[in-house]
Scaffold this motif. Structure first.
Motif, PDB file in Angstrom:
ATOM      1  N   UNK A 246       3.485  -3.713  10.222  1.00 18.55           N
ATOM      2  CA  UNK A 246       2.668  -4.710  11.187  1.00 18.55           C
ATOM      3  C   UNK A 246       2.330  -4.116  12.218  1.00 18.55           C
ATOM      4  N   UNK A 247       1.145  -4.140  12.642  1.00 17.05           N
ATOM      5  CA  UNK A 247       0.716  -3.410  13.849  1.00 17.05           C
ATOM      6  C   UNK A 247       1.313  -2.087  13.921  1.00 17.05           C
ATOM      7  N   UNK A 248       1.016  -1.060  12.803  1.00 17.78           N
ATOM      8  CA  UNK A 248       1.335   0.127  12.518  1.00 17.78           C
ATOM      9  C   UNK A 248       2.790   0.573  12.720  1.00 17.78           C
ATOM     10  N   UNK A 249       3.635  -0.510  12.536  1.00 17.59           N
ATOM     11  CA  UNK A 249       5.206  -0.160  12.169  1.00 17.59           C
ATOM     12  C   UNK A 249       5.647  -0.534  10.804  1.00 17.59           C
ATOM     13  N   UNK A 250       6.658   0.090  10.131  1.00 23.74           N
ATOM     14  CA  UNK A 250       7.137  -0.153   9.111  1.00 23.74           C
ATOM     15  C   UNK A 250       8.127  -1.344   9.060  1.00 23.74           C
ATOM     16  N   UNK A 251       7.913  -2.204   8.360  1.00 18.97           N
ATOM     17  CA  UNK A 251       9.076  -3.621   8.711  1.00 18.97           C
ATOM     18  C   UNK A 251       9.818  -3.880   7.255  1.00 18.97           C
TER      19      UNK A 251
END
Length: 394
Positions: A246-251
């Motif tokens: 999500x928006x370049x971050x691993x969730x």
């Protein structure tokens, strides 16, 4: 609270608007009448590989000052719901950045990523007018004037100071219903401007996901917007070969993280900075690399990564410096600034140059504290009445 709220009294006339913004009525009308010639446009590369560009416009001085006052005196009074992120001023209780946006989707089982097609250019003046008329409930003359001041060639300008606030209010009368409906099914929704993310800690089957996407598309259609179909992604956490971001971050974890390969890249950059610093801390190449690396380390810090403190300490040991040529150039800049008459100290260009010189003197102080201190004291004495940047735009 899912619906945005404007708790202030509606502005009922152009005279009241002018008073609110601290500008004469005639000046306000004049600025609105020439708004389409009050922008400077330029192309900003969107992707280094594809070479695609996007057109960005920057409002000129007078228009920018009015737009910033619209932000601080009207838009910042709006109480925004916590599912909206990007371009909204944060509060002590609610952060509004890409990390907080991703945080709301931690430890998801199913992730749906959606992107609005040509978001800003497709938000037309009619939609902006509806925001001022039906959300803020302003007088018709005020609505017309504010629509002119905040749009460019009939659309929301990408680069306009007021654009991100308006982009967050586009769906003011429908988005909250969708959010509430999804929450009733334990499904989470956030929007960071044109990036919409929907997730659940339980599996969302394909049929349900399709229905949700259709509901989002229907919401967009009301504002004559649509989804970018090639950016629509439905991902399950079990699909290890796929991005789960999500928006370049691993969730996939409970809290958003940078992937190992990205953290490794930051570590490599810190090492490259140390190698280059051993040769020269004054080269443009080193300054550029250090600034880039520092930005990525700040990202790790924002994510509370365990290595962030170590990387920051290592960068602090190799701060960029100026060579003799740069020092001489800075001294000349200070001497030129000291010749600027006091009655010019309220001009934006002068304020900008003054603040840049003060920043550069901070770099000079790393190698010559006495010289930097003397130059700074001379500047501060000469510019004792200069406004801060916030005061100027406020």
């Amino acid at each position: 609270m899912d619906k945005p709220l404007y708790p202030c009294k509606p502005i009922g006339s152009i005279d009241v608007l002018a008073s609110t913004l601290g500008v004469h009525r005639k000046k306000l009308i004049e600025i609105a009448s020439k708004v389409n010639t009050s922008y400077t446009s330029y192309d900003l590369p969107e992707h280094p590989i594809t070479g695609k560009v996007r057109k960005v416009v920057d409002p000129k001085h007078e228009l920018k000052k009015i737009q910033r006052r619209i932000n601080s005196r009207i838009f910042e009074q709006v109480i925004f719901p916590p599912y909206l992120h990007g371009g909204i001023k944060a509060t002590p209780l609610i952060k509004r950045d890409y990390v907080e946006n991703a945080s709301q989707h931690g430890h998801s089982q199913t992730l749906i990523n959606l992107d609005v097609k040509n978001f800003y250019p497709n938000i037309k003046a009619g939609v902006v007018s509806d925001i001022f008329k039906y959300f803020f409930r302003f007088n018709d003359d005020v609505v017309e004037l504010l629509t002119k001041i905040t749009t460019y060639n009939g659309s929301l300008p990408q680069g306009g100071c007021t654009s991100s606030y308006l982009a967050n209010l586009v769906f003011f009368n429908s988005e909250y219903k969708l959010v509430s409906s999804l929450r009733g099914k334990s499904i989470r929704y956030t929007r960071l401007l044109d990036d919409i993310t929907i997730s659940s800690q339980k599996t969302i089957d394909n049929e349900s996901a399709t229905k949700i996407i259709k509901k989002v598309a229907a919401m967009l259609k009301k504002s004559k917007l649509s989804l970018k179909s090639n950016k629509t992604k439905i991902t399950d956490r079990s699909e290890m070969h796929k991005e789960f971001e999500v928006t370049g971050l691993w969730v996939q974890p409970k809290k958003p993280q940078m992937r190992k390969k990205d953290v490794k890249y930051v570590r490599q950059l810190v090492f490259e900075c140390e190698k280059l610093a051993a040769v020269s801390k004054t080269s443009d190449t080193f300054h550029s690399l250090w600034n880039k690396t520092s930005g990525l380390v700040a990202k790790l810090s924002r994510l509370n990564h365990s290595q962030a403190i170590n990387y920051r300490a290592r960068l602090s040991n190799i701060l960029p410096e100026y060579d003799q040529e740069s020092k001489d150039k800075l001294v000349r800049s200070v001497n030129a600034a000291l010749k600027v008459p006091v009655n010019f100290h309220t001009k934006w260009g002068v304020i900008k140059k003054y603040n840049l010189i003060i920043y550069k003197l901070g770099i000079l102080a790393r190698t010559n504290k006495v010289l930097a201190k003397n130059l700074r004291n001379s500047l501060k004495k000469h510019y004792s009445s200069v406004m801060t940047i916030d005061e100027f735009w406020g």
